[in-house]
Scaffold this motif. Structure first.
Motif, PDB file in Angstrom:
ATOM      1  N   LEU B 105     -43.337  -1.036 -10.372  1.00  6.68           N
ATOM      2  CA  LEU B 105     -42.669  -1.859 -11.398  1.00  6.68           C
ATOM      3  C   LEU B 105     -41.936  -3.054 -10.798  1.00  6.68           C
ATOM      4  N   MET B 106     -41.586  -2.959  -9.513  1.00  6.21           N
ATOM      5  CA  MET B 106     -40.937  -4.102  -8.855  1.00  6.21           C
ATOM      6  C   MET B 106     -41.863  -5.308  -8.774  1.00  6.21           C
ATOM      7  N   VAL B 107     -43.181  -5.066  -8.784  1.00  3.65           N
ATOM      8  CA  VAL B 107     -44.112  -6.165  -8.508  1.00  3.65           C
ATOM      9  C   VAL B 107     -45.199  -6.376  -9.557  1.00  3.65           C
ATOM     10  N   SER B 108     -45.271  -5.546 -10.568  1.00  2.00           N
ATOM     11  CA  SER B 108     -46.414  -5.636 -11.481  1.00  2.00           C
ATOM     12  C   SER B 108     -46.075  -5.146 -12.877  1.00  2.00           C
TER      13      SER B 108
END
Lengths: 210, 210
Positions: B105-108
């Motif tokens: 979730l940090m990146v996508s």
């Protein structure tokens, strides 16, 4: 290469490059930092947030196109323009607030949040959900620039200790200005808890994309 | 020192220590790995999950008390006993599935999940929420031990490519057996996306607590 967007206008190279320096020193990761124009006090309310959004979008596009960055990190706890930048560029976009909140959830279900605004940033409390324990901010601090003043470190440590005292099992910063002044290392001497620094959280998120 | 709990019974030291080795090699972090007894095929359905929970709780308590670990990572995508261990011990407890999902979730916002079971692990899909894009698993694989067989790597790469083809902007593993076989480095040559390995995600979570 990570592209870091600072939402505080500054010509002071040491302040501008501090997040890049921290990421290099602690994670050996290269990054390039640029800042948005005409926001000397950064983002600290709805109006300054609104003003920043189009500047951040333009800078993100520019950094992907001309600097060739392979990921963009928007280095602000409020995650301004994170969602809209994801539509604009074809590289991962990391929000400091989001990354920090997810990092806190990896290790804790009682997160104490330490910010600079009067209310907890809504993006952060919404991600934390039931794991959000409490929010506080240091006395006489209301913008990121106030953190550079004499005595700000002591006030921030006192506020962090309060969160530990009421039972937090993790302290999450809700301002990247705390990274600029190096609060994490100081606070960790006072509280025996994980302390999540937003710039470190961004670095961690970026390292996962590499 | 991080205490890693493997939910697969093995006397093969190379297999047992693989997650500690990976964390040391990639993050220079020290850890101590132990495994639960009498689960030769690990956790792969409700019954094996149920059997594992009391063993994991006992092992977590023991590792904090006698090994002096300062954090516990339960190295299984299903996050068995993570919540109950948080009540039992006074150090951070990291679940591999949770840590991986938060890392994604940090990146996508379009996460493709690659597991070994027929259905996406519910803990992972529930954390991903709207960011969950799709789930798949390699042909003829149903337990973590199957990943050690000839041809498993190729099948896992093919399954990962399928997720990229349908528009995932990140691939999240939902089995720590993929770490044991080193799938991340192989898959990243085929897909130009962040690939989240659960053992790396645990290491990242632990590094945030240090």
């Amino acid at each position: 290469m990570l592209g870091i967007i600072r939402v505080l206008t500054t010509e002071d190279e040491a302040i501008l490059q501090e997040h890049s320096r921290l990421i290099k020193a602690e994670f050996q990761l290269d990054s390039l930092t640029r800042c948005i124009p005409e926001q000397r006090n950064g983002i600290y309310n709805e109006e300054t947030m609104k003003a920043a959004v189009p500047k951040i979008k333009a800078l993100a596009k520019k950094m992907v196109k001309y600097d060739g960055v392979t990921a963009v990190a928007i280095s602000c706890a409020a995650d301004p323009a994170v969602t809209s930048c994801r539509e604009l560029v074809n590289v991962p976009v990391i929000g400091a607030g989001e990354a920090g909140a997810y990092a806190a959830l990896m290790v804790s279900r009682k997160v104490g949040v330490l910010g600079i605004t009067r209310e907890v940033p809504p993006n952060i409390s919404s991600i934390l959900g039931d794991a959000f324990l409490s929010y506080t901010y240091p006395d006489s601090v209301s913008t990121t620039v106030d953190l550079l003043k004499t005595g700000a470190m002591e006030k921030a440590v006192a506020a962090g200790r309060k969160l530990a005292d009421i039972g937090a099992t993790c302290i999450l910063f809700a301002c990247t200005g705390y990274s600029t002044i190096g609060l994490r290392n100081v606070l960790q001497k006072h509280v025996k808890l994980p302390v999540i620094d937003l710039v470190r959280a961004q670095a961690v998120a970026y390292s996962l994309t590499e």
